[in-house]
Design a protein around this motif. Structure first.
Motif, mmCIF file in Angstrom:
data_model
loop_
_atom_site.group_PDB
_atom_site.id
_atom_site.type_symbol
_atom_site.label_atom_id
_atom_site.label_comp_id
_atom_site.label_asym_id
_atom_site.label_seq_id
_atom_site.Cartn_x
_atom_site.Cartn_y
_atom_site.Cartn_z
ATOM 1 N N GLU A 1 0.851 -1.198 0.000
ATOM 2 C CA GLU A 1 0.000 0.000 0.000
ATOM 3 C C GLU A 1 0.884 1.244 0.000
ATOM 4 O OE1 GLU A 1 -3.357 -0.251 -0.188
ATOM 5 O OE2 GLU A 1 -3.047 -2.422 -0.250
ATOM 6 N N GLU A 2 0.274 2.387 -0.306
ATOM 7 C CA GLU A 2 1.002 3.655 -0.318
ATOM 8 C C GLU A 2 0.090 4.764 0.188
ATOM 9 O OE1 GLU A 2 2.363 6.193 -3.993
ATOM 10 O OE2 GLU A 2 3.866 4.635 -3.589
ATOM 11 N N VAL A 3 0.633 5.609 1.057
ATOM 12 C CA VAL A 3 -0.094 6.743 1.597
ATOM 13 C C VAL A 3 0.764 7.980 1.386
ATOM 14 C CG1 VAL A 3 -0.860 7.820 3.756
ATOM 15 C CG2 VAL A 3 -1.400 5.443 3.307
ATOM 16 N N HIS A 4 0.120 9.068 0.952
ATOM 17 C CA HIS A 4 0.811 10.351 0.773
ATOM 18 C C HIS A 4 0.427 11.270 1.918
ATOM 19 C CE1 HIS A 4 2.355 9.644 -3.308
ATOM 20 N NE2 HIS A 4 1.374 8.760 -3.309
ATOM 21 N N ILE A 5 1.428 11.733 2.644
ATOM 22 C CA ILE A 5 1.200 12.586 3.803
ATOM 23 C C ILE A 5 1.912 13.913 3.581
ATOM 24 C CG2 ILE A 5 1.622 12.890 6.273
ATOM 25 C CD1 ILE A 5 1.346 9.873 6.577
ATOM 26 N N GLY A 6 1.151 15.001 3.700
ATOM 27 C CA GLY A 6 1.740 16.333 3.610
ATOM 28 C C GLY A 6 2.214 16.756 4.982
ATOM 29 N N VAL B 1 9.114 12.723 13.818
ATOM 30 C CA VAL B 1 7.772 12.575 13.253
ATOM 31 C C VAL B 1 7.834 11.710 11.995
ATOM 32 C CG1 VAL B 1 5.823 13.812 12.215
ATOM 33 C CG2 VAL B 1 6.975 14.760 14.224
ATOM 34 N N ALA B 2 8.803 12.005 11.120
ATOM 35 C CA ALA B 2 8.938 11.235 9.874
ATOM 36 C C ALA B 2 9.230 9.768 10.171
ATOM 37 C CB ALA B 2 10.045 11.839 9.008
ATOM 38 N N ASN C 1 1.631 -2.330 6.421
ATOM 39 C CA ASN C 1 1.839 -2.797 5.048
ATOM 40 C C ASN C 1 1.835 -1.627 4.058
ATOM 41 O OD1 ASN C 1 2.126 -4.733 2.948
ATOM 42 N ND2 ASN C 1 -0.074 -4.729 2.606
ATOM 43 N N THR C 2 2.387 -0.483 4.473
ATOM 44 C CA THR C 2 2.225 0.741 3.693
ATOM 45 C C THR C 2 3.532 1.519 3.556
ATOM 46 O OG1 THR C 2 -0.046 0.898 4.497
ATOM 47 C CG2 THR C 2 0.911 2.897 3.599
ATOM 48 N N PHE C 3 3.794 1.965 2.324
ATOM 49 C CA PHE C 3 4.865 2.915 2.075
ATOM 50 C C PHE C 3 4.339 4.294 2.449
ATOM 51 C CE2 PHE C 3 6.192 -0.404 -0.860
ATOM 52 C CZ PHE C 3 7.562 -0.422 -0.660
ATOM 53 N N ILE C 4 5.070 5.031 3.250
ATOM 54 C CA ILE C 4 4.691 6.389 3.618
ATOM 55 C C ILE C 4 5.482 7.338 2.725
ATOM 56 C CG2 ILE C 4 4.611 8.112 5.459
ATOM 57 C CD1 ILE C 4 2.861 5.637 6.013
ATOM 58 N N LYS C 5 4.787 8.102 1.936
ATOM 59 C CA LYS C 5 5.409 9.093 1.053
ATOM 60 C C LYS C 5 5.176 10.462 1.671
ATOM 61 C CE LYS C 5 6.485 6.088 -2.095
ATOM 62 N NZ LYS C 5 7.829 5.653 -2.317
ATOM 63 N N ILE C 6 6.227 11.039 2.237
ATOM 64 C CA ILE C 6 6.112 12.339 2.890
ATOM 65 C C ILE C 6 6.366 13.431 1.863
ATOM 66 C CG2 ILE C 6 7.055 13.878 4.647
ATOM 67 C CD1 ILE C 6 7.765 11.355 6.272
ATOM 68 N N HIS C 7 5.445 14.379 1.803
ATOM 69 C CA HIS C 7 5.590 15.560 0.955
ATOM 70 C C HIS C 7 5.908 16.721 1.893
ATOM 71 C CE1 HIS C 7 3.804 13.579 -2.622
ATOM 72 N NE2 HIS C 7 3.254 12.838 -1.676
ATOM 73 N N TRP C 8 7.109 17.236 1.794
ATOM 74 C CA TRP C 8 7.570 18.299 2.675
ATOM 75 C C TRP C 8 7.034 19.618 2.128
ATOM 76 C CZ3 TRP C 8 10.122 16.755 6.992
ATOM 77 C CH2 TRP C 8 10.594 15.442 6.999
#
Length: 167
Positions: free
Chosen positions: A27-32, A47-48, A59-66
């Motif tokens: 899975e993938e989640v995009h977090i701002g 936090v990151a 079961n998730t890739f966390i994609k952080i958008h800075w």
């Protein structure tokens, strides 16, 4: 070995299980991550890392958008924050717009430290109808302080991050 000590073979089963979970995430989640210091990623390192570790368990890739809160305006906020699955005087209004976007679009908002103050201000302004709600930390002359200093706190204290941390 170097100390000529006999030690049992380590049990790495739990470690290997975690590594396998990390490797097989699907899975993938995009977090701002909206903040004042996002150019200094180390300021948000804990936090990151907490988000990444939560992803390992889910079961998730966390994609952080800075996202630098100073770059968010009423005009571009929706475009900047679009596609995020969740989201922390310089840049304060951009952070308030981010909290509003998260609330209105039912996106989880993780408001820690300053982020919690922002969420309170946003709610007061946009849900409770107190248009000029603010924090005494950012506007000492504000008529509707929904966040303020405790008596005796605001005179001789550096107001950086110390008050929000409870020093």
């Amino acid at each position: 070995r170097e100390l000529n000590m006999k030690a049992p073979k380590p049990d790495l089963a739990e470690w290997e299980e975690m590594v396998e979970r990390i490797r097989l995430r699907s899975e993938e989640v995009h977090i701002g991550l909206v903040g004042k210091y996002v150019k200094l990623h180390d300021a948000y390192l804990s936090v990151a890392e907490a988000m990444n570790h939560a992803g390992y368990e889910q079961n998730t890739f966390i994609k952080i958008h800075w996202i630098d809160s100073e770059t968010i305006t009423k005009e571009n906020g929706k475009d900047i924050l679009k596609g995020m699955n969740g989201f922390g005087n310089r840049g304060i209004e951009g952070m308030i717009l981010s909290a509003k976007y998260a609330r209105e679009n039912q996106i989880p908002y993780f408001g820690i430290c300053l982020g919690m103050q922002i969420a309170v201000i946003e709610f007061a302004r946009n849900v409770s109808g107190i248009a000029d709600a603010h924090s005494g930390e950012f506007d000492e002359q504000c008529n509707h302080k929904v966040i303020d200093f405790m008596p005796g706190q605001s005179e001789a204290i550096d107001k950086g991050g110390t008050l929000r941390l409870g020093s």
